[in-house]
Design an enzyme around this catalytic site. Structure first.
Site, PDB file in Angstrom:
ATOM      1  N   ASP A  35       0.507  -5.513   6.636  1.00  0.00           N
ATOM      2  CA  ASP A  35       1.346  -4.330   6.416  1.00  0.00           C
ATOM      3  C   ASP A  35       2.543  -4.219   7.359  1.00  0.00           C
ATOM      4  O   ASP A  35       3.004  -3.125   7.650  1.00  0.00           O
ATOM      5  CB  ASP A  35       0.500  -3.047   6.505  1.00  0.00           C
ATOM      6  N   LYS A  89     -13.336 -16.802  -1.060  1.00  0.00           N
ATOM      7  CA  LYS A  89     -12.586 -16.373   0.123  1.00  0.00           C
ATOM      8  C   LYS A  89     -12.036 -17.593   0.858  1.00  0.00           C
ATOM      9  O   LYS A  89     -10.897 -17.595   1.325  1.00  0.00           O
ATOM     10  CB  LYS A  89     -13.502 -15.549   1.036  1.00  0.00           C
ATOM     11  N   THR A 148      -6.120  -1.425 -12.052  1.00  0.00           N
ATOM     12  CA  THR A 148      -5.242  -0.490 -12.769  1.00  0.00           C
ATOM     13  C   THR A 148      -3.773  -0.796 -12.509  1.00  0.00           C
ATOM     14  O   THR A 148      -2.960  -0.727 -13.434  1.00  0.00           O
ATOM     15  CB  THR A 148      -5.547   0.981 -12.404  1.00  0.00           C
ATOM     16  N   ASN A 149      -3.414  -1.140 -11.276  1.00  0.00           N
ATOM     17  CA  ASN A 149      -2.024  -1.504 -11.005  1.00  0.00           C
ATOM     18  C   ASN A 149      -1.654  -2.807 -11.702  1.00  0.00           C
ATOM     19  O   ASN A 149      -0.559  -2.928 -12.252  1.00  0.00           O
ATOM     20  CB  ASN A 149      -1.756  -1.616  -9.496  1.00  0.00           C
ATOM     21  N   HIS A 161       1.267  -0.534  -0.534  1.00  0.00           N
ATOM     22  CA  HIS A 161       0.320   0.066   0.408  1.00  0.00           C
ATOM     23  C   HIS A 161       0.262   1.566   0.145  1.00  0.00           C
ATOM     24  O   HIS A 161       1.312   2.193  -0.036  1.00  0.00           O
ATOM     25  CB  HIS A 161       0.767  -0.207   1.853  1.00  0.00           C
TER      26      HIS A 161
END
Length: 188
Positions: A145, A58, A13-14, A104
């Protein structure tokens, strides 16, 4: 014209919101979406908006070499992480210094780090008794983060919130602010 790559792992969605935001820009375009999940919903969203998307294993993301080749092929200037659930390889960080940003779903430095994503974050925020949460848009570095924060926006945490209801308010902040902050970073 600057070309952007979006890295995403989930429904997208982002990513869709960002692609739509820049779809009529004279200065910026989303050139490609890369994912570490073949079945991620972001591929269908990208396809509907005529943006190519590619899945990598990955291992490919961890080594970074194949990713760098694709980014060079598409002449990518800037990378946007939008719900991307893998660590960025050191060679990608070196090739794109201060040119990779992430969003985040909490007010960093609280509720960040390995394993703190999606509903895990919202559950932790509610369990801690916090009265506010929000979003943090930040540059990434070699730690989860911990890169320099570019922007934060807050929302209240209500006493009767569930992780799902808090998530909804956080998504509203993400959709409102992420494309605008990306554009601001690109024009500064």
């Amino acid at each position: 014209m600057k070309s952007l790559a979006i890295f995403a792992s989930g429904s997208g969605t982002n990513a869709e919101n960002i692609i739509r935001y820049f779809s009529n820009s004279e200065f910026f375009k989303v050139a490609i979406v890369l994912s570490n999940k073949q079945g991620a919903g972001v591929h269908e969203r990208a396809k509907k908006l005529n943006v190519p998307s590619i899945s990598f294993s990955k291992e490919a993301f961890e080594s970074g070499e194949a990713i760098l080749d694709i980014l060079k092929t598409y002449q990518i200037d800037f990378i946007v992480l939008a719900g991307f659930m893998s660590k960025i390889a050191d060679n990608l960080l070196a090739a794109y210094p201060h040119k990779i940003i992430n969003i985040h779903p909490a007010l960093l430095p609280k509720f960040g780090g390995k394993g703190m994503y999606g509903m895990h974050v919202h559950r932790a925020v509610i369990a801690s008794g916090e009265t506010k949460s929000g979003i943090s848009i930040h540059y990434i570095d070699e730690h989860y983060d911990e890169g320099p924060i570019i922007f934060q926006a807050e929302c209240p945490v209500f006493a009767d919130d569930t992780p799902e209801s808090l998530c909804e308010r956080i998504h509203q902040l993400e959709h409102k602010w992420y494309p605008e902050i990306i554009e601001k970073v690109l024009t500064d």
